[in-house]
Design an enzyme around this catalytic site. Structure first.
Site, PDB file in Angstrom:
ATOM      1  CD  GLU A  28      -5.635   6.861   5.602  1.00 41.40           C
ATOM      2  OE1 GLU A  28      -4.527   6.619   5.097  1.00 41.40           O
ATOM      3  OE2 GLU A  28      -5.778   7.375   6.716  1.00 41.40           O
ATOM      4  CG  LEU A  56       0.102   2.913  14.201  1.00 46.85           C
ATOM      5  CD1 LEU A  56       0.413   2.936  15.703  1.00 46.85           C
ATOM      6  CD2 LEU A  56      -0.592   4.211  13.794  1.00 46.85           C
ATOM      7  CG  ASP A 107       2.596   3.862   4.768  1.00 47.97           C
ATOM      8  OD1 ASP A 107       1.796   4.824   4.793  1.00 47.97           O
ATOM      9  OD2 ASP A 107       2.232   2.682   4.663  1.00 47.97           O
TER      10      ASP A 107
HETATM   11  C1  GLA Z   1      -1.406   1.787   3.484  1.00 51.05           C
HETATM   12  C2  GLA Z   1      -0.416   2.005   2.346  1.00 51.05           C
HETATM   13  C3  GLA Z   1      -0.289   3.493   2.006  1.00 51.05           C
HETATM   14  C4  GLA Z   1      -1.659   4.135   1.797  1.00 51.05           C
HETATM   15  C5  GLA Z   1      -2.614   3.778   2.941  1.00 51.05           C
HETATM   16  C6  GLA Z   1      -4.011   4.271   2.705  1.00 51.05           C
HETATM   17  O1  GLA Z   1      -0.887   2.349   4.670  1.00 51.05           O
HETATM   18  O2  GLA Z   1       0.850   1.500   2.691  1.00 51.05           O
HETATM   19  O3  GLA Z   1       0.530   3.677   0.883  1.00 51.05           O
HETATM   20  O4  GLA Z   1      -2.198   3.772   0.562  1.00 51.05           O
HETATM   21  O5  GLA Z   1      -2.668   2.378   3.165  1.00 51.05           O
HETATM   22  O6  GLA Z   1      -4.052   5.655   2.684  1.00 51.05           O
END
Ligand code: GLA
Length: 414
Positions: free
Chosen positions: A50, A141, A188
């Site tokens: 994360e 999500l 994501d």
């Molecule tokens: C959000 C961002 C991702 C990532 C997460 C943390 O979901 O869109 O790119 O940085 O936070 O891991």
């Protein structure tokens, strides 16, 4: 490590709720005389890794069984018409607008894709898009990535153009960074494009090489939604990025090869990190140790050591809570409740933080116990009623084919 292409998608079976597909297929059949086509892109959950993606590090997300569906029909002009079923609202844009700007509106996400594709040299045909999002909005999500990827797929196909899934993920991230104005990393969009059923995706966010890691059949990914999203989430995200950049500038003075926190080891942190402010030191420590945890977690999964894998998830949560400070009371309560349940290998917050969801890696036999413990305990402490989703890793983006006999690929095995 390998790159995925569309032809590599055969003999797959879905672990999602088939009813949803049946409904979408039935709708497409109703419109059989129209040339409309439908595309699906999933949300994601992150198992571990994360706030490492924008530090050129490692992440391990999986696509999940909530998707956004985009149905596209061609137009004969250069207009883009967008209808959102979620917001019951229609908007229209000119693809030739010389100065397109975001409006702080849901349409920024699909419009940003069109603008980004045009700027990248893809000449788009006019299109009418109907968007139906099923990924819970604001829950961490990746409902935004799902909209972006499904739109990208639809607009390209509608213009007789294509891009491979990795390229599509990069274009969608660029749209969110440059048009929407959110400085997200690549995780994501990548998970939404390249996920595979039953597998976690171990991604190197620098090279974009990835490995698909099978998740054992007897395990489930249980996502618990706190149902809260604290207002500071967006601003704090950009602050964390700036803090990481300050860390990189510091280490690069002693270690000229450092381009991102990915290049800093735990030994480097101890040796050269002492002059950092206490806060920046902790931010760097989270990223550096989290990268190491993802690598260890991939090895643990490979040798079937689920206890070790879960232990690393637990450590990740503590590091996010104490060093990176992106958790919140609701997430901590949920994680603590889950970590005590039999059969739960690991539990942690997932996504950007400050609310949203936790991810629980659990033995299938203990799912009910986990659901009950979290639901009761969470409501007792916070007064909020959580939502709990029992998932398996799902497939990445693809076209939804109405009739399997005339399917252009063997992608749908419902
Ligand atoms: C959000 C961002 C991702 C990532 C997460 C943390 O979901 O869109 O790119 O940085 O936070 O891991």
């Amino acid at each position: 490590m390998r790159s995925k292409n569309r032809s590599d998608r055969s003999n797959r079976s879905y672990l999602l709720i088939p009813l949803r597909y049946e409904a979408v297929k039935a709708e497409i059949n109703d419109r059989e005389d129209t040339p409309a086509r439908t595309y699906r892109a999933p949300g994601r959950v992150n198992l571990i890794g994360e706030h490492t993606d924008y530090n050129d590090g490692f992440v391990m997300p999986a696509a999940i069984g909530f998707s956004t569906f985009v149905t596209v029909s061609p137009r004969h002009d250069r207009k883009l018409s967008l209808f959102s079923e979620n917001f019951s609202e229609q908007v229209e844009f000119d693809l030739d607008d010389p100065d397109p700007r975001p409006a702080g509106h849901w349409s920024d996400y699909p419009r940003g894709i069109a603008v980004t594709l045009e700027r990248a040299g893809y000449r788009l045909s006019g299109a009418s898009l109907r968007i139906r999002g099923e990924v819970p909005i604001g829950s961490g999500l990746s409902s935004s990535a799902a909209v972006e990827v499904a739109t990208c797929y639809a607009l390209l196909d509608n213009s007789a153009l294509s891009a491979d899934p990795v390229k599509m993920a990069k274009l969608c991230q660029r749209a969110e960074n440059d048009f929407v104005g959110m400085r997200c990393g690549i995780m994501d969009q990548f998970a939404s494009c390249c996920g595979q059923a039953g597998k976690a995706l171990m991604l190197d966010c620098r090279s974009l090489d990835y490995k698909l890691l099978p998740l054992p059949d007897e395990t489930r990914l249980v996502i618990c939604n706190t149902m809260v999203k604290h207002a500071l989430a967006g601003g704090e995200y950009n602050i964390r990025r700036a803090e990481c950049e300050a860390g990189v500038r510091h280490f690069a003075q002693s270690l000229p090869n450092v381009r991102a926190l990915r290049d800093v080891s735990e030994a480097d942190l101890k040796r050269y990190g002492n002059d950092l402010s206490e806060v920046i030191y902790r931010r760097c420590r989270h990223v550096i140790t989290e990268n190491a945890r993802v690598l260890k977690a991939a090895k643990a999964l490979g040798r079937g050591d689920l206890e070790a894998f879960g232990g690393l998830m637990n450590e990740s949560h503590h590091s996010l809570r104490d060093d990176y400070e992106v958790s919140c009371k609701e997430l901590d309560v949920m994680v603590e409740l889950a970590q005590k349940v039999r059969g739960v290998y690991g539990a942690r917050m997932t996504g950007g933080g400050f609310g949203g969801c936790t991810i629980n890696f659990v033995n299938a036999e203990n799912v009910e116990e986990l659901k009950q413990t979290v639901a009761q305990g969470y409501t007792a402490v916070t007064g909020q009623v959580p939502e709990i989703y029992v998932c398996s890793a799902a497939e990445g983006a693809e076209e939804v084919i109405a009739d399997e006999n005339r399917s252009r690929s063997s992608e749908f095995n419902l």
